[in-house]
Design an enzyme around this catalytic site. Sequence first.
Site, PDB file in Angstrom:
ATOM      1  N   LYS A   3     -28.924  91.951   2.531  1.00  0.00           N
ATOM      2  CA  LYS A   3     -27.871  92.450   1.644  1.00  0.00           C
ATOM      3  C   LYS A   3     -28.470  93.073   0.385  1.00  0.00           C
ATOM      4  O   LYS A   3     -27.987  94.093  -0.118  1.00  0.00           O
ATOM      5  CB  LYS A   3     -26.922  91.312   1.264  1.00  0.00           C
TER       6      LYS A   3
ATOM      7  N   ASN B 126     -24.048  89.542  -6.513  1.00  0.00           N
ATOM      8  CA  ASN B 126     -25.221  90.151  -5.914  1.00  0.00           C
ATOM      9  C   ASN B 126     -26.455  89.303  -6.189  1.00  0.00           C
ATOM     10  O   ASN B 126     -26.404  88.301  -6.905  1.00  0.00           O
ATOM     11  CB  ASN B 126     -25.419  91.561  -6.477  1.00  0.00           C
TER      12      ASN B 126
ATOM     13  N   GLY C  51     -12.802  91.735 -11.230  1.00  0.00           N
ATOM     14  CA  GLY C  51     -13.179  93.104 -10.959  1.00  0.00           C
ATOM     15  C   GLY C  51     -12.780  93.478  -9.545  1.00  0.00           C
ATOM     16  O   GLY C  51     -11.860  92.894  -8.961  1.00  0.00           O
TER      17      GLY C  51
END
Length: 317
Positions: free
Chosen positions: A194, A103, A16
């Site tokens: 983050k 993530n 991606g």
Amino acid sequence: MSRGGTGVRIAVVGMGAVGTALAGALASAGHEVVACGRRPLSSIEVTDGEAATTHPVRWAAEPGDVGPAALTILATKIHDTAGAADWLAASTSEGGDVLVAQNGVDQAERVGPLVGTDRSGTDPSGAGPRGAVVPALVYINAERTAPGVVRTRRTDCDLVVPGGEEAARVTELLAGAGLAVERSADFTTAAWRKMLTNVSANPITALTGRRVEVLAEPQVAELAMRVLTEAVAVANAEGASLDDADARDVLTWLQALAPGSTTSMLQDREAGRPLEYDGLTGTVVRLGDRHGVDVGANRALLSLLSAVSPAPGAGAR
């Protein structure tokens, strides 16, 4: 694991936006990049600012086509992790390292069991030392405009990894490819910092259908701050060291991103792909409930996201 000379084989699972951006940097440094997934690719194109570069890659249609790699980059969405297991087993068959460019706040714990290693790089089965599983926090703003084609908007830090020795080989390889890599002595706090960017910008842009500029609007900024301060409280309950000033700093950073900057969740919604909300907003809500932290704003976003997203699929993209 080497193709000769100074270059080594790098397997990228999940081509991606982030996977392609990292693949481009490593290919430009002379490494052999193997693009793993269903979609055929023979080259990739990365535009950084006004400069576009094209790099050859080798496509692996099946895990058996990969071969052992010195480094495997896992850049799938969180909900696609289990579907990457066969790719990881093939590419780490001779003990290569894994960089988890996903993530969330539990990358190594989520991926480690799939490659037979623990965080120290030791094989629990007793078969001997294996490659390290290194979590990474990705700060490159990458937008995929076509298969194998991305536009990046880079800041002063591309990746953050743990400060321990298990990350040393991977850090050297990434830095040698021109990536700005920071090593954090308190990775728990860094990971949650983050996470703040993800649980605010991703849901809000996906739900509004607008890029990060939407965060500058007063009412949206107010909502974002509620989401962020709730996430800070959850983070601290989980062992991080953050405060409301960190929440304000994150929102200020997001508002200062280059015009046109997008998010992965907005890109996924525009493309009709499953949204990665469960591993982000869902994590904040579940941990908030566990620790007795009020997460009302995050819970509201979670309800809306679950209403608009198709069911997550499996497998590397």
